[in-house]
Design a protein around this motif. Sequence first.
Motif, mmCIF file in Angstrom:
data_model
loop_
_atom_site.group_PDB
_atom_site.id
_atom_site.type_symbol
_atom_site.label_atom_id
_atom_site.label_comp_id
_atom_site.label_asym_id
_atom_site.label_seq_id
_atom_site.Cartn_x
_atom_site.Cartn_y
_atom_site.Cartn_z
ATOM 1 N N ARG A 553 0.790 -1.215 0.033
ATOM 2 C CA ARG A 553 0.086 0.087 -0.012
ATOM 3 C C ARG A 553 0.834 1.217 0.080
ATOM 4 O O ARG A 553 0.563 2.259 -0.706
ATOM 5 C CB ARG A 553 -0.932 0.049 1.270
ATOM 6 C CG ARG A 553 -2.066 1.114 0.993
ATOM 7 C CD ARG A 553 -2.706 1.204 2.807
ATOM 8 N NE ARG A 553 -1.819 1.569 3.669
ATOM 9 C CZ ARG A 553 -1.768 2.821 3.878
ATOM 10 N NH1 ARG A 553 -2.376 3.835 3.225
ATOM 11 N NH2 ARG A 553 -1.139 3.142 4.930
ATOM 12 N N VAL A 554 1.810 1.278 0.758
ATOM 13 C CA VAL A 554 2.998 2.254 0.850
ATOM 14 C C VAL A 554 3.499 2.671 -0.476
ATOM 15 O O VAL A 554 3.691 3.889 -1.018
ATOM 16 C CB VAL A 554 3.816 2.315 1.980
ATOM 17 C CG1 VAL A 554 4.697 3.496 2.096
ATOM 18 C CG2 VAL A 554 2.953 2.395 3.326
ATOM 19 N N ALA A 555 3.980 1.716 -1.029
ATOM 20 C CA ALA A 555 4.455 1.584 -2.389
ATOM 21 C C ALA A 555 3.626 2.136 -3.473
ATOM 22 O O ALA A 555 4.062 3.072 -4.126
ATOM 23 C CB ALA A 555 4.974 0.052 -2.707
ATOM 24 N N GLU A 556 2.476 1.857 -3.295
ATOM 25 C CA GLU A 556 1.440 2.322 -4.446
ATOM 26 C C GLU A 556 1.277 3.797 -4.208
ATOM 27 O O GLU A 556 1.020 4.596 -5.023
ATOM 28 C CB GLU A 556 0.091 1.876 -3.976
ATOM 29 C CG GLU A 556 -0.223 0.450 -4.393
ATOM 30 C CD GLU A 556 0.078 0.193 -5.944
ATOM 31 O OE1 GLU A 556 -0.626 1.049 -6.910
ATOM 32 O OE2 GLU A 556 0.838 -0.418 -6.443
ATOM 33 N N LEU A 557 1.641 4.452 -3.130
ATOM 34 C CA LEU A 557 1.425 5.878 -2.594
ATOM 35 C C LEU A 557 2.897 6.631 -2.711
ATOM 36 O O LEU A 557 2.941 7.946 -2.503
ATOM 37 C CB LEU A 557 0.985 6.080 -1.336
ATOM 38 C CG LEU A 557 -0.625 5.794 -1.364
ATOM 39 C CD1 LEU A 557 -1.020 5.803 0.229
ATOM 40 C CD2 LEU A 557 -1.463 6.352 -2.033
ATOM 41 N N ASP A 558 3.904 5.974 -3.128
ATOM 42 C CA ASP A 558 5.157 6.607 -3.044
ATOM 43 C C ASP A 558 5.387 7.589 -4.185
ATOM 44 O O ASP A 558 4.827 7.254 -5.349
ATOM 45 C CB ASP A 558 6.341 5.312 -3.311
ATOM 46 C CG ASP A 558 7.604 6.128 -3.238
ATOM 47 O OD1 ASP A 558 7.976 6.025 -2.167
ATOM 48 O OD2 ASP A 558 8.198 6.236 -4.490
ATOM 49 N N ASP A 559 5.816 8.831 -4.000
ATOM 50 C CA ASP A 559 5.789 9.872 -5.124
ATOM 51 C C ASP A 559 6.650 9.139 -6.344
ATOM 52 O O ASP A 559 6.170 9.719 -7.192
ATOM 53 C CB ASP A 559 6.398 11.219 -4.188
ATOM 54 C CG ASP A 559 5.568 11.662 -3.334
ATOM 55 O OD1 ASP A 559 4.460 11.453 -3.363
ATOM 56 O OD2 ASP A 559 6.055 12.380 -2.425
ATOM 57 N N THR A 560 7.606 8.793 -5.937
ATOM 58 C CA THR A 560 8.453 8.409 -7.458
ATOM 59 C C THR A 560 7.609 7.330 -8.172
ATOM 60 O O THR A 560 7.596 7.457 -9.552
ATOM 61 C CB THR A 560 9.846 7.750 -6.962
ATOM 62 O OG1 THR A 560 10.494 8.534 -6.101
ATOM 63 C CG2 THR A 560 10.673 7.324 -8.252
ATOM 64 N N ASN A 561 6.934 6.422 -7.338
ATOM 65 C CA ASN A 561 6.071 5.417 -8.082
ATOM 66 C C ASN A 561 4.994 6.135 -8.969
ATOM 67 O O ASN A 561 4.673 6.141 -10.071
ATOM 68 C CB ASN A 561 5.564 4.463 -7.232
ATOM 69 C CG ASN A 561 4.997 3.260 -7.784
ATOM 70 O OD1 ASN A 561 5.328 2.964 -9.119
ATOM 71 N ND2 ASN A 561 4.217 2.690 -7.220
ATOM 72 N N ILE A 562 4.512 7.093 -8.334
ATOM 73 C CA ILE A 562 3.034 7.592 -9.045
ATOM 74 C C ILE A 562 3.783 8.645 -10.009
ATOM 75 O O ILE A 562 3.043 8.534 -11.090
ATOM 76 C CB ILE A 562 2.454 8.479 -7.862
ATOM 77 C CG1 ILE A 562 1.672 7.831 -6.796
ATOM 78 C CG2 ILE A 562 1.587 9.661 -8.700
ATOM 79 C CD1 ILE A 562 1.017 8.325 -5.848
ATOM 80 N N ASN A 563 4.946 9.305 -9.910
ATOM 81 C CA ASN A 563 5.441 10.224 -10.770
ATOM 82 C C ASN A 563 5.802 9.436 -11.990
ATOM 83 O O ASN A 563 5.382 9.965 -13.419
ATOM 84 C CB ASN A 563 6.459 11.140 -10.422
ATOM 85 C CG ASN A 563 6.103 12.230 -9.397
ATOM 86 O OD1 ASN A 563 4.895 12.499 -9.491
ATOM 87 N ND2 ASN A 563 7.217 12.718 -8.559
ATOM 88 N N GLN A 564 6.350 8.332 -11.902
ATOM 89 C CA GLN A 564 6.749 7.476 -13.193
ATOM 90 C C GLN A 564 5.292 6.858 -13.750
ATOM 91 O O GLN A 564 5.339 7.110 -15.141
ATOM 92 C CB GLN A 564 7.384 6.491 -12.809
ATOM 93 C CG GLN A 564 9.123 6.768 -12.274
ATOM 94 C CD GLN A 564 9.791 5.394 -11.932
ATOM 95 O OE1 GLN A 564 9.124 4.359 -11.886
ATOM 96 N NE2 GLN A 564 10.975 5.636 -11.332
ATOM 97 N N ARG A 565 4.397 6.556 -13.020
ATOM 98 C CA ARG A 565 3.112 6.137 -13.735
ATOM 99 C C ARG A 565 2.415 7.049 -14.466
ATOM 100 O O ARG A 565 1.947 7.038 -15.416
ATOM 101 C CB ARG A 565 2.533 5.230 -12.679
ATOM 102 C CG ARG A 565 2.893 3.965 -12.363
ATOM 103 C CD ARG A 565 1.957 3.373 -11.373
ATOM 104 N NE ARG A 565 2.464 2.151 -11.053
ATOM 105 C CZ ARG A 565 1.467 1.095 -10.011
ATOM 106 N NH1 ARG A 565 0.469 1.800 -9.310
ATOM 107 N NH2 ARG A 565 2.176 0.127 -9.863
ATOM 108 N N ILE A 566 2.301 8.365 -13.906
ATOM 109 C CA ILE A 566 1.618 9.338 -14.366
ATOM 110 C C ILE A 566 2.319 9.855 -15.775
ATOM 111 O O ILE A 566 1.675 10.118 -16.851
ATOM 112 C CB ILE A 566 1.377 10.553 -13.347
ATOM 113 C CG1 ILE A 566 0.513 10.313 -12.262
ATOM 114 C CG2 ILE A 566 1.008 12.011 -14.298
ATOM 115 C CD1 ILE A 566 -0.721 9.903 -12.949
ATOM 116 N N GLY A 567 3.704 9.887 -15.784
ATOM 117 C CA GLY A 567 4.511 10.227 -17.160
ATOM 118 C C GLY A 567 4.026 9.063 -18.073
ATOM 119 O O GLY A 567 3.888 9.604 -19.333
#
Length: 1015
Positions: A553-567
């Motif tokens: 769950r924390v990994a899903e909310l990690d900023d780096t993870n989110i920013n990569q996916r959004i890109g």
Amino acid sequence: MSSTRSKGELGFQRHIIDSLCSDPHWIERKAKVSYDREHAVDRGLLKTFLADTQPDALDALERAYNDRALDIIIAEYERACRSKGTAQVDVLRSGVDVGSVHVDLLYGRPASDLNPELMRRYGSNRLSVMEEVWVDDDSRIDLVLFVNGLAWAAIELKYGPEGSTWRDAVYQWTYERDHKNRLVEFQVGTIVDFAMDETECHMTTKLDGEATRFIPFNRGRGEGINQGKGNPEDDGSGDYPTHYVWDDVLAFDSVIELLTKFVFVSRKEEYDQIHDKRVLKEAVIFPRYHQRDALHKMLASVYRHGSELNYLIQHSAGSGKTYTISWLAHRLSSLHGADGAQVFDTVVVATDRKVVDRQLQAAIKSLERTTGVVKVMGEDCGSADLSDALFEGKAKIVVTTLQKFLYVDELAGKLNDRRFAVIIDEAHNSTAGRNLMAIQNAVGGETAGEDEDVTDTYERLVRSHGKRDNMSVFAFTATPKPRTLKLFGTVNPTNPDLQVAFHTYSMKQAIEEGFILDVLKNYIEYRTYYKVSKAVEDDPLLQSAKAKREIARVAELDDTNINQRIGIIVEHFRNHVLGQCGLGGREKAMVVTSGREQAVRCRAALQAYIERHRYNDVRALVAFSGKVPLAEELEGFAGSKTAKGWEYAEAGMNGFPDTKTAAMFDTDDYNVLLVANKFQVGFDQPKLCAMYVMKKLRDVEAVQTLSRLNRMLPGKKTIVLDFVNTCEDMERAFSRYYTTTILSNTVTVSQLIEIEMRLDGYDVIDDDDVDKYAEIVRGAATKKLTAREAAKAEKLVRRAKTRLENMYRGDLVKQGEFRLACSGFVRLYEFLVLASSYGDADMEKKYGYVRDLLEILDTGGHGGISVKDKINFDKFTQKEIGDTGTKDREHPSDPMISLAGVSTRLTNDEQDRLSEIIATVNARVGGGLDEDTVVLSGLQVKELLLHNDSLRASARANSEEDFSIAYFDRGEDVLYEGLNQNNQFFGELMRDDELMRRFLGMYVHDVYKQLRGEG
């Protein structure tokens, strides 16, 4: 069968005419002498009909207009058809007024056969057929069908063995026939036009040149997992596969039924963005074959059985379910049974949607124009209005949301002398046990005696919860769950151990017939890899299963993870969806997030990304319920300051009320919608072409979510890009509902008794508390508890919670087992009382007590475990697996589903050190991760970029936006350097410009910050 069958197209045509005219209600008329080309009527037959049925009216008009009387009637008929708000079918039903003289043009079948005069009028309708009808000097129609001399249908025939098919007939109608000709003029001429050969039939209700759309009018081919489009090659009739058209659909009773009880005009206003005004869109609705077939079978069953049975209708998206429900409600409201009595006093249409579907309202009202027959419980209607509508019985059809219907619980015992039909839209949601029990209690209850004790009361409630003789439920869904099949399904006639839907129109047939799209056709998979390490020196003891879930769950909310996916999402949407999926730049996308916080953070990250890159073609909205608390403030979004940080709501982030989200997303102002458990079910947006998935989807939820993409528009293509699931997983979920769904098992009373004994074994629930609780709430079905009564009842329930916590203090395993046992007991009890006549007063008392106990027990969540500050994430990598879609293979069909077992045991949850948990998580999320080719390759690129002198100078001298221009230019050179270090990985990047840009884009923000000394 006619001997002309083998004589080519003309023989096929003659065979149809002879078959029709074998019924004395049909006659053949010669076009050369009987057809009036100017008005598309058979003047002679019209006059004969009027003379036989309304001699006084015809005589009065002939005295007034002499030999012009028939011309005046025809002129008035055409004028009425062309009047605003009416169409030919409306005029056929209502007739015309010529001065003070009323002229009927068609007689419908009366609701019962008890009135001889009404039956005589009905039998006086005249059906006729003409062949080779010249509609102008250049065009000849194969067959034209008339009712009382007025044209209502036309058929273009083809014959496969002679080298032409129904497709050639469609081409003729579309490109070689004048759609403005009087015979086929929209809403004035024919109501339906058919293109048919000996194997298939297709239809349209509006000829409009190149804009004409024909749809299948076929029975479907095969049964069970083999069903699909088309017609059976040999159904045992010895006739052509399309014989159902002339033998069944065009039979006398069917034609009159179609014209008086099926066909209607749908009218709705739409906003024309080009001309900046609202325009009225009208469409003639003619039933598809499966709709008519389903209705006939349901009505025939109700005619025989009255309100004894329930019905499950498994109709796929694209089946026209709204119209099927509307026709069913309309017909049930006036249906008389075999005894001649009306079967139902009131028909209730209940939908899951909080606001009653406007399309459903309009469709039902279009069919029933008598004032007061239909009562729609709109947003301004309360529970009292609904109670009045049901209790007084003034409205024959009541349309409401399920939420409003549940308010009428206090009517229990007052309506048992009346019979109800309840039509449920999307049964898998509406049939949750307590909800349906409330409906049944409201309309199927029995009156409590003045001297009955608490046991009597609960026995009465149990009887009222089960299937009641005074109510039939008609449940519609595309994806029936096991519980739904058990409650409403029909015993399979060939295997009594199986239960199936009463009627099925499959997803497979809907896709093959072109009513919905195959959403698994283009399916791109991504995998997320990351490295987890401890951020604390100590090694705390944690529960492994819950900690693993919390780490994920924390990994899903990690900023780096989110920013990569959004890109990845933004670049994919701009390069592969906008202007690429057939809608000319009007394509839309949905981002399915794992929860509310992820939706909020992804929305903020998306806004930051498009602003950094100065994109103006991506405009997003977000949808979630309630308020989401965050520790930090999100720049650019309106939130509320709290003691612990900030709170964000959908309305604040979008800038308008959440009630407008769907409507605003429909405009061209927005094209991306991020959702968290909203708009994943029942959301109809045809312009949705792409879905980006960050949430684990299973079973029914997977089918319902991905099916948001399946709405059809000309030229539309769909794409799914999934970070979490595989196409194979989704195929497995869809296989349960692709053709038909069959329930292969059931639950028994012995299972309920077994789980009750296990529950008692914990010594948490005191029987005296249960009895006292039951005594207090015995009147809850007919009146609300007072505050004092409610407090006493709650105190009794809380005693069990306290006892549980004291007896098993610190033993989370035992507490969890008890909670699961409670949940299983409640589910099984609700199921048994709804699916059978099972009743036990003591068990009912315990059910009520345990049900309320469940609401105050800790549901578990992530077990209070927080690893957010104990671990670090790095080396996030999004790896594209590729297109694993099903475009090159057929979908599997695996229709068997089972009722879920009731688990009451937790697995042994080992107490692992945090370091061991981290190792396990890395093994799981890094499966298939090659450190040399993926993670290290990404780090190599980043290191090369960070050590590039020209980029360092650019970062220090420019804004991030300007820096990104030099970054992408220089990035290609950096990749060539990397090619020498890892030929395989970098070689793949160099072969795909878009992939290379996405790869570089993942690092641009971090590289810029670090080169400026800010990272």
